[in-house]
Design an enzyme around this catalytic site. Structure first.
Site, short mmCIF file in Angstrom:
data_model
loop_
_atom_site.label_atom_id
_atom_site.label_comp_id
_atom_site.label_asym_id
_atom_site.label_seq_id
_atom_site.Cartn_x
_atom_site.Cartn_y
_atom_site.Cartn_z
N ARG A 74 0.78 -1.23 0.00
CA ARG A 74 0.00 0.00 0.00
C ARG A 74 0.82 1.29 0.00
O ARG A 74 0.26 2.36 -0.23
CB ARG A 74 -0.90 0.03 1.25
CG ARG A 74 -2.06 -0.92 1.22
CD ARG A 74 -3.06 -0.51 0.19
NE ARG A 74 -4.37 -1.04 0.54
CZ ARG A 74 -5.42 -0.95 -0.25
NH1 ARG A 74 -5.31 -0.39 -1.42
NH2 ARG A 74 -6.57 -1.44 0.13
N HIS A 126 -14.94 0.98 6.09
CA HIS A 126 -13.66 0.27 6.19
C HIS A 126 -12.52 1.22 6.54
O HIS A 126 -11.35 0.87 6.38
CB HIS A 126 -13.34 -0.47 4.88
CG HIS A 126 -14.23 -1.65 4.65
ND1 HIS A 126 -14.41 -2.22 3.41
CD2 HIS A 126 -15.02 -2.36 5.49
CE1 HIS A 126 -15.27 -3.23 3.50
NE2 HIS A 126 -15.65 -3.33 4.75
N CYS A 137 1.88 5.54 20.30
CA CYS A 137 1.43 6.73 21.05
C CYS A 137 0.12 7.30 20.53
O CYS A 137 -0.46 8.19 21.14
CB CYS A 137 2.51 7.80 21.05
SG CYS A 137 2.67 8.66 19.47
N GLY A 193 -21.33 0.94 -8.22
CA GLY A 193 -20.02 0.30 -8.33
C GLY A 193 -19.70 -0.67 -7.21
O GLY A 193 -18.55 -0.83 -6.82
N SER A 195 -20.80 -4.71 -5.68
CA SER A 195 -21.59 -5.92 -5.87
C SER A 195 -22.46 -6.14 -4.64
O SER A 195 -23.40 -6.92 -4.67
CB SER A 195 -20.68 -7.11 -6.11
OG SER A 195 -19.81 -7.26 -5.02
N ASN A 219 -24.36 -0.06 -12.23
CA ASN A 219 -23.20 -0.94 -12.29
C ASN A 219 -22.97 -1.32 -13.74
O ASN A 219 -23.89 -1.25 -14.55
CB ASN A 219 -23.47 -2.23 -11.48
CG ASN A 219 -22.99 -2.14 -10.04
OD1 ASN A 219 -21.97 -1.52 -9.74
ND2 ASN A 219 -23.73 -2.79 -9.13
N ALA A 235 -20.54 4.66 -13.72
CA ALA A 235 -21.12 5.67 -12.83
C ALA A 235 -20.73 7.08 -13.24
O ALA A 235 -21.51 8.01 -13.11
CB ALA A 235 -20.67 5.39 -11.40
ZN LIG Z 1 4.20 7.52 18.22
#
Ligand SMILES: [Zn+2]
Length: 252
Positions: A74, A126, A137, A193, A195, A219, A235
């Site tokens: 990511r 999510h 921290c 968009g 399912s 869709n 869309a």
């Molecule tokens: Zn920290």
């Protein structure tokens, strides 16, 4: 009411009228809406999940043991966050909110593009990649202003993690409760968009339907057989067309 599932001008007019008459629309969005902004859909063919098993790279268990795996997957997206922009679909939904038609957007996406498009009421079930925090921290960082490194570390030495739900983690309870309330209450649920087969989307759709909401699906392939209206189009094309139709309706 007869189910409509064609892509015709009449359909856009009908959907525009329905939205204007009932308002109280809740939108449920998924990866499909962001694909038009160049965000990879991880489950699509050739998607990243084929190269990187999510059970390994995006699970909380593995993150705790070796966060570099997650950041390999990511990191690029997070660091290039500013280069991804909302598309015409995100912008049209923000416009529909301003018109008083859309009440909120519930999204499974973690890219934050609805907020970038200036939608005010967004429920990110999510979580969001925009917010990064320190596991030690709790200090918050905002992308793209995060330290370098794979994984990046906080000034206190703790590991940084995006505020998103990884495999094996619970969904944020407040967001889920709010999403359920909105879905049970809305008069129209607009699927865009997604399912809507995975949770919580599937149960939110069920809640809306059970409480009498009209279901409009946009869709590129039909996924919800009980939709009252189905528009088979991207869309980014369909939503601006609906907005244009709404603008033609005289205000009484
Ligand atoms: Zn920290």
């Amino acid at each position: 009411m007869a189910k409509r599932n064609v892509d015709s001008e009449v359909l856009y007019t009908e959907v525009a009228k329905l939205l204007t008459d009932l308002k109280q629309c809740v939108v449920l969005t998924g990866a499909g809406i962001s694909a038009e902004s160049g965000i990879p859909t991880f489950r699509s063919l050739g998607g990243l999940w084929e190269k990187y098993d999510p059970a390994v790279y995006a699970s909380i268990e593995v993150f705790r043991k070796d966060p570099s795996k997650y950041w390999i997957l990511r990191g690029d997206f997070i660091r290039n966050y500013d280069s991804y922009q909302p598309n015409n679909a995100h912008l049209a939904l923000a416009g529909l909110e301003q018109m008083g038609i859309v009440r909120c957007v519930i999204t499974q996406n973690i890219d934050g593009l609805h907020k970038k498009a200036d939608s005010k009421h967004v429920i990110e079930v999510h979580g969001s990649l925009r917010e990064i925090y320190c596991l030690a921290c709790g200090k918050e960082y905002r992308v793209p202003h995060i330290p370098g490194g794979t994984p990046p570390y906080c000034s206190c030495g703790g590991v940084l993690k995006p505020n998103t739900v990884l495999f094996g983690e619970q969904l944020p309870r407040d967001a889920l409760t709010k999403a359920q309330e909105e879905s049970a209450w809305c008069k129209i649920m607009l699927l865009v968009g997604t399912s809507a087969v995975v949770q919580p989307a599937a149960s939110l759709l069920f809640l809306a339907k059970q409480n009498g909401a009209q279901i409009i699906e946009i869709n590129i392939e039909k996924v919800f057989p009980d939709a009252d209206y189905f528009i088979m189009k991207k869309a980014g094309i369909a939503l601006p067309m609906i907005v244009e139709e709404i603008k033609k309706i005289p205000i009484l």
